[in-house]
Design a protein around this motif. Structure first.
Motif, PDB file in Angstrom:
ATOM      1  N   GLU A  66      41.698  39.838  47.857  1.00 51.16           N
ATOM      2  CA  GLU A  66      42.675  40.376  48.056  1.00 51.16           C
ATOM      3  C   GLU A  66      43.635  39.489  47.710  1.00 51.16           C
ATOM      4  O   GLU A  66      44.953  39.484  47.374  1.00 51.16           O
ATOM      5  CB  GLU A  66      42.046  39.232  49.590  1.00 51.16           C
ATOM      6  N   ARG A  67      43.528  38.298  47.064  1.00 50.10           N
ATOM      7  CA  ARG A  67      44.393  37.093  45.580  1.00 50.10           C
ATOM      8  C   ARG A  67      44.713  38.222  44.678  1.00 50.10           C
ATOM      9  O   ARG A  67      46.137  38.139  44.748  1.00 50.10           O
ATOM     10  CB  ARG A  67      43.651  36.317  45.516  1.00 50.10           C
ATOM     11  N   ALA A  68      44.011  39.111  44.600  1.00 49.27           N
ATOM     12  CA  ALA A  68      44.757  39.656  43.272  1.00 49.27           C
ATOM     13  C   ALA A  68      45.950  40.496  43.914  1.00 49.27           C
ATOM     14  O   ALA A  68      46.502  41.158  42.702  1.00 49.27           O
ATOM     15  CB  ALA A  68      43.375  40.652  42.934  1.00 49.27           C
ATOM     16  N   LYS A  69      45.394  41.296  44.661  1.00 49.12           N
ATOM     17  CA  LYS A  69      46.737  42.442  45.510  1.00 49.12           C
ATOM     18  C   LYS A  69      47.518  41.375  45.850  1.00 49.12           C
ATOM     19  O   LYS A  69      48.606  41.671  45.833  1.00 49.12           O
ATOM     20  CB  LYS A  69      46.159  42.947  46.790  1.00 49.12           C
ATOM     21  N   ALA A  70      47.619  40.033  46.912  1.00 51.25           N
ATOM     22  CA  ALA A  70      48.385  39.086  47.140  1.00 51.25           C
ATOM     23  C   ALA A  70      49.957  38.845  46.012  1.00 51.25           C
ATOM     24  O   ALA A  70      50.739  38.759  46.210  1.00 51.25           O
ATOM     25  CB  ALA A  70      47.629  38.594  48.109  1.00 51.25           C
ATOM     26  N   THR A  71      48.924  39.285  45.261  1.00 51.81           N
ATOM     27  CA  THR A  71      49.199  37.588  43.762  1.00 51.81           C
ATOM     28  C   THR A  71      49.966  39.343  43.054  1.00 51.81           C
ATOM     29  O   THR A  71      50.760  38.752  41.666  1.00 51.81           O
ATOM     30  CB  THR A  71      49.208  36.082  43.248  1.00 51.81           C
ATOM     31  N   ARG A  93      37.105  38.393  48.418  1.00 48.65           N
ATOM     32  CA  ARG A  93      38.371  37.424  47.967  1.00 48.65           C
ATOM     33  C   ARG A  93      39.111  37.386  47.192  1.00 48.65           C
ATOM     34  O   ARG A  93      40.444  37.043  47.066  1.00 48.65           O
ATOM     35  CB  ARG A  93      38.048  35.587  48.336  1.00 48.65           C
ATOM     36  N   ALA A  94      38.801  37.732  45.732  1.00 51.82           N
ATOM     37  CA  ALA A  94      38.819  37.984  44.864  1.00 51.82           C
ATOM     38  C   ALA A  94      40.326  38.548  44.528  1.00 51.82           C
ATOM     39  O   ALA A  94      41.191  38.898  44.309  1.00 51.82           O
ATOM     40  CB  ALA A  94      38.385  38.020  43.362  1.00 51.82           C
ATOM     41  N   ASP A 102      38.850  27.476  40.334  1.00 52.39           N
ATOM     42  CA  ASP A 102      38.322  28.369  41.667  1.00 52.39           C
ATOM     43  C   ASP A 102      38.132  29.153  41.930  1.00 52.39           C
ATOM     44  O   ASP A 102      39.108  30.606  41.863  1.00 52.39           O
ATOM     45  CB  ASP A 102      40.212  28.351  42.735  1.00 52.39           C
ATOM     46  N   LEU A 111      36.356  32.184  42.973  1.00 46.68           N
ATOM     47  CA  LEU A 111      36.549  32.992  44.548  1.00 46.68           C
ATOM     48  C   LEU A 111      35.058  34.743  44.235  1.00 46.68           C
ATOM     49  O   LEU A 111      34.719  35.001  43.096  1.00 46.68           O
ATOM     50  CB  LEU A 111      37.171  33.958  44.744  1.00 46.68           C
ATOM     51  N   ARG A 127      47.667  40.105  40.727  1.00 46.87           N
ATOM     52  CA  ARG A 127      47.903  39.205  39.350  1.00 46.87           C
ATOM     53  C   ARG A 127      46.147  40.281  39.070  1.00 46.87           C
ATOM     54  O   ARG A 127      45.451  39.897  39.823  1.00 46.87           O
ATOM     55  CB  ARG A 127      47.499  37.691  39.320  1.00 46.87           C
TER      56      ARG A 127
END
Length: 275
Positions: free
Chosen positions: A252-257, A249-250, A243, A245, A259
């Motif tokens: 944002e997702r890294a901060k949220a997860t 967006r990557a 997936d 990104l 990772r």
């Protein structure tokens, strides 16, 4: 889509007495990253390419290469022998070959749609053309003393070819056929004289059409063109399942997860052979 997926037996399907007239279209390079093909009159001549055979007749036997070895249902994917497809590419240029010097070689097909009378097969092949020009060979000899160890021939490397074979199941004939370079910018690599460039060729296509209106066919089972091409893409590049990104967006997702980010920077497309 019908609830039940019909299995079609393609063994001995084609009528050996039938034939197909195929037209070749090959437009010149219109855009490039470095404009290497125009660096000299010799290079411009080398890459000013056109079909070797603008029109050619093929017997039905030639199209068996695109059919499954036995039975298939809509959505099924099978491997093709790319070396048996190369004779079609000779209509463009005699230097066609399926054994890529670098890259992901191969060919696959997918049964996209079927009815009681017709079947449509979508396929994808990776191939390249060796030009073997005198210009390239002279350049290689002139630079031999500098220890240059590059390709012995100039190359024209399309990103991919996608195509369709439209079969009349009742008559055992090929009603339509196409094999085309996707018409998007930077869809071909050219290599010659120690250099490389990404270029745009608006049209490079083999085409045979009849008067059958496929929009009026009541397909009993069908998947979208996008779904069929996606299945073929995954056969070449398993990493396409990732997936991917955009960087924003990557992050944002890294901060949220909590990772890390795995980033890839490419010059061109990641999922074809144009870079």
């Amino acid at each position: 889509m019908a609830m039940e997926n019909t299995v079609i037996n393609f063994c001995n399907m084609l009528n050996s007495s039938s034939s197909v007239r195929v037209h070749a279209h090959w437009e010149p390079i219109v855009d490039a990253t470095f404009n290497m093909h125009n660096d000299s009159p010799q290079l411009a001549e080398m890459f000013d390419l056109s079909p070797c055979y603008p029109v050619k007749e093929y017997g039905a036997e030639a199209f068996k290469v695109f059919l499954p070895p036995s039975t298939a249902a809509v959505g099924d994917v099978w491997a093709l022998n790319p070396n048996r497809i190369v004779p079609f590419l000779y209509q463009f240029h005699p230097g066609a070959r399926a054994d890529l010097g670098n890259g992901e070689a191969g060919a696959y097909a997918c049964l996209r749609a079927c009815s009681s009378d017709y079947a449509e097969i979508t396929f994808r092949i990776h191939a390249e053309f060796t030009l073997g020009s005198d210009v390239h060979q002279e350049w290689q000899q002139e630079n031999a003393e500098e220890g240059w160890e590059g390709e012995s021939e100039a190359k024209f490397i399309p990103s991919q070819y996608v195509g369709q074979v439209f079969v009349n199941l009742k008559r055992g004939t090929i009603r339509a056929f196409s094999l085309a370079l996707p018409a998007r910018n930077s869809n071909v690599d050219i290599n010659a004289c120690g250099g490389a460039d990404m270029v745009f060729v608006p049209r490079m296509e083999l085409l045979a059409m009849d008067e059958t209106d496929r929009d009026e066919i009541a397909w009993e089972t069908v998947i979208t063109v996008e779904a069929a091409r996606r299945s073929l893409e995954l056969k070449f590049y398993p990493f396409a399942k990732i997936d991917w990104l955009p960087i924003e967006r990557a992050v944002e997702r890294a901060k949220a997860t909590h990772r890390p980010i795995h980033a890839i920077l490419v010059w061109g497309c990641l999922d074809d052979e144009s870079c």
